[in-house]
Motif scaffolding. Structure first.
Motif, PDB file in Angstrom:
ATOM      1  N   ASP A   1      38.313   2.801  95.819  1.00 48.54           N
ATOM      2  CA  ASP A   1      39.544   3.578  95.961  1.00 48.54           C
ATOM      3  C   ASP A   1      40.769   2.747  95.556  1.00 48.54           C
ATOM      4  O   ASP A   1      41.657   3.241  94.849  1.00 48.54           O
ATOM      5  N   LEU A   2      40.823   1.502  96.004  1.00 50.38           N
ATOM      6  CA  LEU A   2      41.950   0.632  95.640  1.00 50.38           C
ATOM      7  C   LEU A   2      41.970   0.341  94.144  1.00 50.38           C
ATOM      8  O   LEU A   2      43.046   0.298  93.534  1.00 50.38           O
ATOM      9  N   SER A   3      40.819   0.167  93.546  1.00 51.76           N
ATOM     10  CA  SER A   3      40.762  -0.059  92.098  1.00 51.76           C
ATOM     11  C   SER A   3      41.264   1.160  91.345  1.00 51.76           C
ATOM     12  O   SER A   3      41.978   1.038  90.342  1.00 51.76           O
ATOM     13  N   GLU A   4      40.916   2.339  91.830  1.00 50.65           N
ATOM     14  CA  GLU A   4      41.375   3.574  91.194  1.00 50.65           C
ATOM     15  C   GLU A   4      42.893   3.732  91.332  1.00 50.65           C
ATOM     16  O   GLU A   4      43.585   4.077  90.365  1.00 50.65           O
ATOM     17  N   VAL A   5      43.422   3.426  92.519  1.00 47.82           N
ATOM     18  CA  VAL A   5      44.875   3.501  92.731  1.00 47.82           C
ATOM     19  C   VAL A   5      45.580   2.495  91.827  1.00 47.82           C
ATOM     20  O   VAL A   5      46.604   2.806  91.205  1.00 47.82           O
ATOM     21  N   HIS A   6      45.031   1.272  91.739  1.00 49.69           N
ATOM     22  CA  HIS A   6      45.620   0.248  90.868  1.00 49.69           C
ATOM     23  C   HIS A   6      45.653   0.714  89.422  1.00 49.69           C
ATOM     24  O   HIS A   6      46.655   0.569  88.724  1.00 49.69           O
ATOM     25  N   SER A   7      44.560   1.281  88.973  1.00 43.73           N
ATOM     26  CA  SER A   7      44.477   1.761  87.591  1.00 43.73           C
ATOM     27  C   SER A   7      45.491   2.877  87.342  1.00 43.73           C
ATOM     28  O   SER A   7      46.179   2.886  86.319  1.00 43.73           O
ATOM     29  N   LYS A   8      45.598   3.821  88.272  1.00 35.97           N
ATOM     30  CA  LYS A   8      46.551   4.921  88.105  1.00 35.97           C
ATOM     31  C   LYS A   8      47.990   4.411  88.097  1.00 35.97           C
ATOM     32  O   LYS A   8      48.807   4.842  87.278  1.00 35.97           O
ATOM     33  N   LEU A   9      48.306   3.488  89.016  1.00 36.82           N
ATOM     34  CA  LEU A   9      49.659   2.932  89.048  1.00 36.82           C
ATOM     35  C   LEU A   9      49.968   2.162  87.772  1.00 36.82           C
ATOM     36  O   LEU A   9      51.080   2.252  87.236  1.00 36.82           O
ATOM     37  N   HIS A  10      48.998   1.418  87.292  1.00 41.52           N
ATOM     38  CA  HIS A  10      49.197   0.656  86.064  1.00 41.52           C
ATOM     39  C   HIS A  10      49.494   1.591  84.895  1.00 41.52           C
ATOM     40  O   HIS A  10      50.429   1.361  84.112  1.00 41.52           O
ATOM     41  N   LYS A  11      48.727   2.663  84.764  1.00 39.23           N
ATOM     42  CA  LYS A  11      48.947   3.629  83.688  1.00 39.23           C
ATOM     43  C   LYS A  11      50.306   4.317  83.850  1.00 39.23           C
ATOM     44  O   LYS A  11      51.030   4.526  82.877  1.00 39.23           O
ATOM     45  N   GLU A  12      50.648   4.666  85.082  1.00 41.50           N
ATOM     46  CA  GLU A  12      51.921   5.328  85.351  1.00 41.50           C
ATOM     47  C   GLU A  12      53.103   4.413  85.009  1.00 41.50           C
ATOM     48  O   GLU A  12      54.071   4.852  84.388  1.00 41.50           O
ATOM     49  N   PHE A  13      53.007   3.140  85.391  1.00 41.11           N
ATOM     50  CA  PHE A  13      54.070   2.191  85.063  1.00 41.11           C
ATOM     51  C   PHE A  13      54.219   2.030  83.558  1.00 41.11           C
ATOM     52  O   PHE A  13      55.328   1.923  83.044  1.00 41.11           O
ATOM     53  N   GLN A  14      53.127   2.013  82.832  1.00 46.48           N
ATOM     54  CA  GLN A  14      53.192   1.867  81.381  1.00 46.48           C
ATOM     55  C   GLN A  14      53.873   3.070  80.740  1.00 46.48           C
ATOM     56  O   GLN A  14      54.569   2.938  79.742  1.00 46.48           O
ATOM     57  N   GLN A  15      53.667   4.248  81.318  1.00 48.06           N
ATOM     58  CA  GLN A  15      54.300   5.453  80.773  1.00 48.06           C
ATOM     59  C   GLN A  15      55.785   5.520  81.146  1.00 48.06           C
ATOM     60  O   GLN A  15      56.618   5.896  80.328  1.00 48.06           O
ATOM     61  N   ILE A  16      56.111   5.171  82.375  1.00 45.58           N
ATOM     62  CA  ILE A  16      57.480   5.281  82.853  1.00 45.58           C
ATOM     63  C   ILE A  16      58.355   4.152  82.328  1.00 45.58           C
ATOM     64  O   ILE A  16      59.508   4.371  81.953  1.00 45.58           O
ATOM     65  N   TYR A  17      57.834   2.929  82.329  1.00 39.48           N
ATOM     66  CA  TYR A  17      58.612   1.742  81.952  1.00 39.48           C
ATOM     67  C   TYR A  17      58.094   1.195  80.621  1.00 39.48           C
ATOM     68  O   TYR A  17      57.123   0.455  80.593  1.00 39.48           O
ATOM     69  N   PRO A  18      58.764   1.553  79.531  1.00 37.15           N
ATOM     70  CA  PRO A  18      58.307   1.090  78.216  1.00 37.15           C
ATOM     71  C   PRO A  18      58.557  -0.409  78.027  1.00 37.15           C
ATOM     72  O   PRO A  18      59.286  -1.038  78.791  1.00 37.15           O
ATOM     73  N   ASP A  19      57.942  -0.933  77.011  1.00 36.19           N
ATOM     74  CA  ASP A  19      58.111  -2.335  76.613  1.00 36.19           C
ATOM     75  C   ASP A  19      57.765  -3.304  77.734  1.00 36.19           C
ATOM     76  O   ASP A  19      58.440  -4.301  77.958  1.00 36.19           O
ATOM     77  N   HIS A  20      56.742  -3.003  78.444  1.00 35.54           N
ATOM     78  CA  HIS A  20      56.213  -3.898  79.482  1.00 35.54           C
ATOM     79  C   HIS A  20      57.256  -4.240  80.540  1.00 35.54           C
ATOM     80  O   HIS A  20      57.324  -5.361  81.012  1.00 35.54           O
ATOM     81  N   ALA A  21      58.097  -3.276  80.911  1.00 36.65           N
ATOM     82  CA  ALA A  21      59.119  -3.498  81.930  1.00 36.65           C
ATOM     83  C   ALA A  21      58.573  -3.103  83.298  1.00 36.65           C
ATOM     84  O   ALA A  21      59.198  -2.393  84.063  1.00 36.65           O
ATOM     85  N   ASN A  22      57.408  -3.579  83.618  1.00 37.15           N
ATOM     86  CA  ASN A  22      56.758  -3.287  84.882  1.00 37.15           C
ATOM     87  C   ASN A  22      57.614  -3.849  86.026  1.00 37.15           C
ATOM     88  O   ASN A  22      57.917  -5.038  86.048  1.00 37.15           O
ATOM     89  N   PRO A  23      57.998  -3.008  86.979  1.00 37.35           N
ATOM     90  CA  PRO A  23      58.847  -3.473  88.080  1.00 37.35           C
ATOM     91  C   PRO A  23      58.218  -4.634  88.865  1.00 37.35           C
ATOM     92  O   PRO A  23      58.923  -5.525  89.320  1.00 37.35           O
TER      93      PRO A  23
END
Length: 149
Positions: free
Chosen positions: A20-42
């Protein structure tokens, strides 16, 4: 070896939690990549900010050392040059030759102008202090400036 049913249940619970945690991590990672372009991960930005904050202390110490060295150089140059100039004027006077006045010596005037500009920078930094009585390095350096004779 016989396994306890409670241990098996706990192990399967941990495996499910890990998935479950791996799935949440993967979803958050994908969401951050879509929301924050150019590797601007908060999260990465926060990590960089923490690193910068840690380096600020070292940078402040290095700036203090640099200001101290600059003031030491100014003090030594002023002492040496003013002393040499005074001796030269005395030598000129003892030989009966014409002596150069302060107003006629462009190099001396330029040197004093540079020293005065440095003093003004230090003084303005002192006046910009928010806390009165603070041990600001610029205030300490300003008080150490050697005055010409």
């Amino acid at each position: 070896m016989e396994r306890n049913q409670a241990v098996d249940g706990l192990q399967s619970l941990f495996l499910k939690a890990n998935r479950d945690l791996s799935e949440v991590h993967s979803k958050l990672h994908k969401e951050f990549q879509q929301i924050y372009p150019d590797h601007a991960n908060p999260m990465k930005l926060v990590a960089r900010l923490k690193k910068i904050e840690e380096e600020m202390s070292s940078l402040k110490d290095q700036c203090t050392e640099l200001l101290t060295a600059k003031q030491d150089l100014i003090d030594k140059a002023r002492t040496l040059l003013v002393g040499n100039r005074t001796m030269l004027q005395r030598l000129q006077a003892s030989t009966g030759g014409p002596t150069t006045s302060d107003e006629d010596d462009s190099a001396y005037l330029s040197f004093n102008q540079i020293i005065d500009e440095w003093a003004m920078q230090v003084k303005s930094s002192k006046e910009d202090e928010e806390e009165p009585g603070s041990n600001d390095i610029n205030q300490l350096l300003f008080s150490a400036i050697v005055q010409s004779n």
